[in-house]
Design a protein around this motif. Structure first.
Motif, PDB file in Angstrom:
ATOM      1  N   SER A  41       0.224  -6.350  -9.304  1.00  0.00           N
ATOM      2  CA  SER A  41       1.249  -5.914  -8.375  1.00  0.00           C
ATOM      3  C   SER A  41       1.048  -4.452  -8.015  1.00  0.00           C
ATOM      4  N   GLY A  42       1.658  -4.029  -6.923  1.00  0.00           N
ATOM      5  CA  GLY A  42       1.491  -2.665  -6.410  1.00  0.00           C
ATOM      6  C   GLY A  42       2.510  -1.698  -7.007  1.00  0.00           C
ATOM      7  N   PRO A  43       2.762  -0.656  -6.317  1.00  0.00           N
ATOM      8  CA  PRO A  43       2.042  -0.317  -5.077  1.00  0.00           C
ATOM      9  C   PRO A  43       0.615   0.142  -5.336  1.00  0.00           C
ATOM     10  N   LEU A  44      -0.232  -0.105  -4.331  1.00  0.00           N
ATOM     11  CA  LEU A  44      -1.642   0.242  -4.428  1.00  0.00           C
ATOM     12  C   LEU A  44      -1.871   1.595  -3.777  1.00  0.00           C
ATOM     13  N   CYS A  45      -2.884   2.266  -4.302  1.00  0.00           N
ATOM     14  CA  CYS A  45      -3.247   3.613  -3.820  1.00  0.00           C
ATOM     15  C   CYS A  45      -2.030   4.553  -3.863  1.00  0.00           C
ATOM     16  N   PRO A  46      -1.387   4.704  -5.044  1.00  0.00           N
ATOM     17  CA  PRO A  46      -0.174   5.536  -5.103  1.00  0.00           C
ATOM     18  C   PRO A  46      -0.496   7.014  -4.885  1.00  0.00           C
ATOM     19  N   VAL A  47       0.381   7.672  -4.165  1.00  0.00           N
ATOM     20  CA  VAL A  47       0.309   9.127  -3.940  1.00  0.00           C
ATOM     21  C   VAL A  47       1.718   9.670  -4.104  1.00  0.00           C
ATOM     22  N   ALA A  48       1.943  10.874  -3.732  1.00  0.00           N
ATOM     23  CA  ALA A  48       3.265  11.477  -3.855  1.00  0.00           C
ATOM     24  C   ALA A  48       4.235  10.774  -2.922  1.00  0.00           C
ATOM     25  N   SER A  94       6.016  11.958  -0.880  1.00  0.00           N
ATOM     26  CA  SER A  94       6.057  12.568   0.443  1.00  0.00           C
ATOM     27  C   SER A  94       5.201  11.803   1.461  1.00  0.00           C
ATOM     28  N   HIS A  95       4.282  10.990   1.001  1.00  0.00           N
ATOM     29  CA  HIS A  95       3.423  10.238   1.918  1.00  0.00           C
ATOM     30  C   HIS A  95       3.905   8.789   1.987  1.00  0.00           C
ATOM     31  N   ARG A  96       4.456   8.391   3.124  1.00  0.00           N
ATOM     32  CA  ARG A  96       4.919   7.033   3.375  1.00  0.00           C
ATOM     33  C   ARG A  96       5.934   6.574   2.312  1.00  0.00           C
ATOM     34  N   ASN A  97       6.728   7.492   1.838  1.00  0.00           N
ATOM     35  CA  ASN A  97       7.755   7.176   0.826  1.00  0.00           C
ATOM     36  C   ASN A  97       7.128   6.519  -0.390  1.00  0.00           C
ATOM     37  N   GLY A  98       5.888   6.898  -0.678  1.00  0.00           N
ATOM     38  CA  GLY A  98       5.208   6.368  -1.838  1.00  0.00           C
ATOM     39  C   GLY A  98       4.927   4.873  -1.740  1.00  0.00           C
ATOM     40  N   GLY A  99       5.029   4.301  -0.504  1.00  0.00           N
ATOM     41  CA  GLY A  99       4.811   2.860  -0.318  1.00  0.00           C
ATOM     42  C   GLY A  99       6.018   2.023  -0.711  1.00  0.00           C
ATOM     43  N   CYS A 100       7.172   2.681  -0.946  1.00  0.00           N
ATOM     44  CA  CYS A 100       8.365   1.973  -1.391  1.00  0.00           C
ATOM     45  C   CYS A 100       9.228   1.590  -0.193  1.00  0.00           C
ATOM     46  N   GLN A 101       9.941   0.477  -0.354  1.00  0.00           N
ATOM     47  CA  GLN A 101      10.821   0.004   0.713  1.00  0.00           C
ATOM     48  C   GLN A 101      12.119   0.787   0.739  1.00  0.00           C
ATOM     49  N   HIS A 102      12.700   1.073  -0.451  1.00  0.00           N
ATOM     50  CA  HIS A 102      13.965   1.803  -0.506  1.00  0.00           C
ATOM     51  C   HIS A 102      13.753   3.254  -0.966  1.00  0.00           C
ATOM     52  N   GLU A 123      10.090  10.322  -8.353  1.00  0.00           N
ATOM     53  CA  GLU A 123       9.032  11.112  -8.981  1.00  0.00           C
ATOM     54  C   GLU A 123       9.603  11.763 -10.236  1.00  0.00           C
ATOM     55  N   VAL A 124       8.907  11.542 -11.344  1.00  0.00           N
ATOM     56  CA  VAL A 124       9.276  12.138 -12.623  1.00  0.00           C
ATOM     57  C   VAL A 124       8.097  13.009 -13.052  1.00  0.00           C
ATOM     58  N   PRO A 125       8.387  14.285 -13.427  1.00  0.00           N
ATOM     59  CA  PRO A 125       7.267  15.146 -13.827  1.00  0.00           C
ATOM     60  C   PRO A 125       6.431  14.521 -14.941  1.00  0.00           C
ATOM     61  N   GLY A 126       5.162  14.552 -14.747  1.00  0.00           N
ATOM     62  CA  GLY A 126       4.250  14.003 -15.728  1.00  0.00           C
ATOM     63  C   GLY A 126       4.026  12.507 -15.602  1.00  0.00           C
ATOM     64  N   GLU A 127       4.692  11.831 -14.646  1.00  0.00           N
ATOM     65  CA  GLU A 127       4.525  10.390 -14.459  1.00  0.00           C
ATOM     66  C   GLU A 127       4.180  10.102 -13.002  1.00  0.00           C
ATOM     67  N   PRO A 128       3.467   9.015 -12.733  1.00  0.00           N
ATOM     68  CA  PRO A 128       3.177   8.681 -11.334  1.00  0.00           C
ATOM     69  C   PRO A 128       4.444   8.244 -10.627  1.00  0.00           C
ATOM     70  N   ALA A 129       4.399   8.371  -9.325  1.00  0.00           N
ATOM     71  CA  ALA A 129       5.561   7.976  -8.513  1.00  0.00           C
ATOM     72  C   ALA A 129       5.818   6.476  -8.675  1.00  0.00           C
ATOM     73  N   LEU A 159       0.856  -1.193   0.000  1.00  0.00           N
ATOM     74  CA  LEU A 159       0.000   0.000   0.000  1.00  0.00           C
ATOM     75  C   LEU A 159       0.888   1.236   0.000  1.00  0.00           C
ATOM     76  N   ALA A 160       0.709   2.052  -0.994  1.00  0.00           N
ATOM     77  CA  ALA A 160       1.460   3.305  -1.061  1.00  0.00           C
ATOM     78  C   ALA A 160       0.736   4.449  -0.360  1.00  0.00           C
ATOM     79  N   GLY A 161      -0.569   4.324  -0.206  1.00  0.00           N
ATOM     80  CA  GLY A 161      -1.345   5.368   0.447  1.00  0.00           C
ATOM     81  C   GLY A 161      -2.354   4.770   1.395  1.00  0.00           C
ATOM     82  N   PRO A 162      -3.031   5.588   2.126  1.00  0.00           N
ATOM     83  CA  PRO A 162      -4.034   5.088   3.068  1.00  0.00           C
ATOM     84  C   PRO A 162      -5.177   4.379   2.336  1.00  0.00           C
ATOM     85  N   ALA A 163      -5.636   3.267   2.958  1.00  0.00           N
ATOM     86  CA  ALA A 163      -6.711   2.493   2.329  1.00  0.00           C
ATOM     87  C   ALA A 163      -7.326   1.575   3.380  1.00  0.00           C
TER      88      ALA A 163
END
Length: 586
Positions: free
Chosen positions: A239-246, A248-256, A260-266, A182-186
């Motif tokens: 596969s995830g991450p699920l509920c992706p956000v920036a 800045s929130h929970r490191n985007g649900g990433c372990q490492h 962030e690339v402009p115009g693309e999701p994290a 989970l990359a974001g709250p859910a």
């Protein structure tokens, strides 16, 4: 009027149906189970609150693909204790331990004769809070309860039909999926393959469906634990991450790292020496098997590694060690089986040799094929052999199974003299006699023109008893007047004194003189005739004696009838006068 009554009846029927639905809903709500679930390793345990007997609880677990939970180790007992605590139930709760009717309690065994509903080996683990009641005629079942609020869980027995308020089930699986990426709250709701819904699971069994509702998301997302994947293991799909956000929130649900690339999701990335797992959020070492964490072979898979054991070993419950498999439990050998590390060896009993594929069968070994194993004869028997002797010999166990000659002459098999031979014997005949067919009786030698026939080159016949070809030399008595001669034969046959003594005895197979060939039968004839004359004389004497006695008895009977007063006198019969032919008195 009739229409109004019909409408009234329909209204009453609708009211009854409504009340019935309300009652059923209330009943269903009051009987609903309070279920808790806990998954670890390759198994899930569930806690159910329902008033049922042991067999009813086992049926409920079995319908969903499991069994009443076993307690085979302290760690498993602790997991079930935590599950009872999560359900707020100190016990008792049914577990999969029971004693069938007709089986007796065994005080010397760890399980006391009880068995697990899931089957398998009983094991050495035991956790009885009190000894079960001894019985052989009634079924007894075990429940799990805690001796103290924070103490270890233990077992207690009770009648299987008595209802309890809870029971514990166990469900085994091929593998598990890790936590959802989970990359974001859910909000997440897990639906397990055994029909239990839970809002949280540390790991989820294969086949679990997860419903993910992202915060602010329009529609829920469904992901499934599936596999095995390439290289083994199980993972969520998609596969995830699920509920992706920036990032800045929970490191985007990433372990490492979160990128962030402009115009693309994290998106997630990994540090050097690691690679992104299939869930697109966690990172794995490029070689999770270096150093090797397994006792056997290590296989890298997404999310970790798997340990594989060699043939003859099985993976331990910790997933890393390898335990030896006792193949002898399957009785693969015909005679005896010896378990070894990773394998087994078949052994044959003494007197047998291994045969067949892998030496699992045993064939009898012919010990008699070995030279010199017995002094004379050898008899092979299954698994061993037996030494025996030839006819005419006898075994002597105290002499190392040696075969010693039997002296048959001790049993007096011959009418005359006997001579013992190695393994046999022979009967000896006097001069002028030859052995019969059986080799034990002597008969007069046949004559042909005064000469014995076949006396020169005669050969003993083989009839099972060796023949003699010589006379008994010990019967010959030397005389001072000339050649030796057999005094015992002459005296026995009653030969007159004036008869010329016979020549010295010779072998039956030799050529005797002409007079020797004719004297033998003549002397035998004299002996037989003399015996018959003596017998006839004895019979005549006996008959005369019997007739005389009968005549005297008749005379005494006649005299007794003629007695008178003068019994002391004897009457002499009057003698008749002797007259000559002319009637004159002489």
């Amino acid at each position: 009027m009739a229409l109004a009554r019909l409408l009234l009846l329909l209204l009453l029927l609708l009211l009854l149906l409504l009340l019935l639905g309300v009652v059923m809903a209330m009943a269903s709500g009051s009987g609903e189970e309070d279920t808790k679930v806990m998954c670890a390793g390759n198994a899930c345990y569930t806690f159910h609150r329902a008033e049922v007997g042991w067999h009813g609880a086992q049926e409920r677990c079995h319908l969903n693909g499991g069994n009443l939970a076993p307690v085979r180790s302290p760690s498993e007992a602790e997991q079930l204790r935590q599950l009872l605590a999560a359900g707020g139930w100190p016990g008792p709760a049914w577990i999969g331990l029971s004693l069938a009717r007709g089986h007796c309690v065994q005080p010397q065994e760890p399980l006391r004769g009880f068995g697990w509903a899931a089957g398998g080996e009983p094991g050495d683990y035991s956790a009885w809070l009190a000894e079960p009641a001894f019985t052989c005629v009634s079924a007894r079942c075990a429940s799990l309860r805690t001796a103290a609020p924070s103490g270890p869980a233990g077992w207690a027995d009770r009648p299987c039909r008595a209802p309890l308020g809870a029971f514990l089930c166990k469900f085994s699986f091929r593998g598990m999926c890790g936590p959802l990426p989970l990359a974001g709250p859910a909000r997440v709701s897990y639906t397990t393959p055994f029909g239990v819904r839970s809002p949280r699971l540390a790991v989820a069994p294969f086949g679990t469906l997860a419903e993910v509702v992202c915060e602010g998301g329009p529609t829920p997302v469904f992901v499934l634990c599936k596999g095995p994947l390439e290289g083994g293991g199980f993972a969520w799909y998609p596969s995830g991450p699920l509920c992706p956000v920036a990032c800045s929130h929970r490191n985007g649900g990433c372990q490492h790292r979160c990128v962030e690339v402009p115009g693309e999701p994290a998106r997630c990335a990994c540090h050097a020496g690691y690679f992104l797992a299939d869930d697109m959020a966690s990172c794995l070492p490029e070689d999770a098997c270096h150093p090797n964490p397994c006792q056997g072979t290590c296989l890298t898979r997404p999310g970790g590694f798997d340990c594989v054991c060699e043939a003859g070993y099985t993976l331990a419950p910790d997933g890393r060690r390898c335990l030896d498999v006792d193949e002898c439990l399957d009785e693969p050998c015909q005679h005896e089986c010896h378990n070894t590390a990773g394998s087994f060896v078949c052994l044959c009993r003494p007197g047998y040799r291994p045969a067949g594929p892998g030496g699992r069968h045993c064939h009898d070994e012919d010990e008699c094929a070995q030279p010199g194993i017995c002094p004379q004869l050898c008899l092979n028997i299954p698994g061993s052999f037996h030494c025996t002797c030839l006819p005419g010999y006898q075994r002597q166990p105290e002499s190392g199974d040696a075969c010693l000659d039997v002296d048959e002459c001790l049993r007096n098999p011959c009418p005359g003299h006997c001579r013992n031979l190695p393994g046999s014997f022979e009967c000896l005949c006097p001069p002028g006699f030859v052995p019969e067919e059986d080799g034990r009786v002597c008969r007069a030698a046949p004559t042909d023109g005064g000469k014995p026939t076949g006396a020169t080159n005669s050969t003993p016949r083989t009839t099972g008893v060796p023949r003699t070809t010589s006379i008994l030399q010990t019967m010959v008595t030397p005389r001072t007047t000339g050649a030796p001669w057999s005094t015992s034969i002459l005296q026995t046959l009653g030969t007159p004194i004036g008869v010329t003594p016979p020549p010295a005895p010779t072998a039956v197979g030799s050529a005797p003189g002409m007079e020797h060939g004719s004297d033998g039968p003549r002397l035998l004839l004299y002996y037989i005739l003399g015996s018959l004359v003596a017998i006839l004389l004895l019979l005549a004497f006996a008959l005369a004696l019997v007739a005389c006695r009968r005549r005297a008895a008749k005379q005494e009977k006649r005299a007794a009838k003629a007695k008178n007063a003068a019994d002391n006198y004897c009457w002499v019969p009057e003698q008749a006068e002797n007259r000559g032919a002319g009637g004159e008195r002489r």
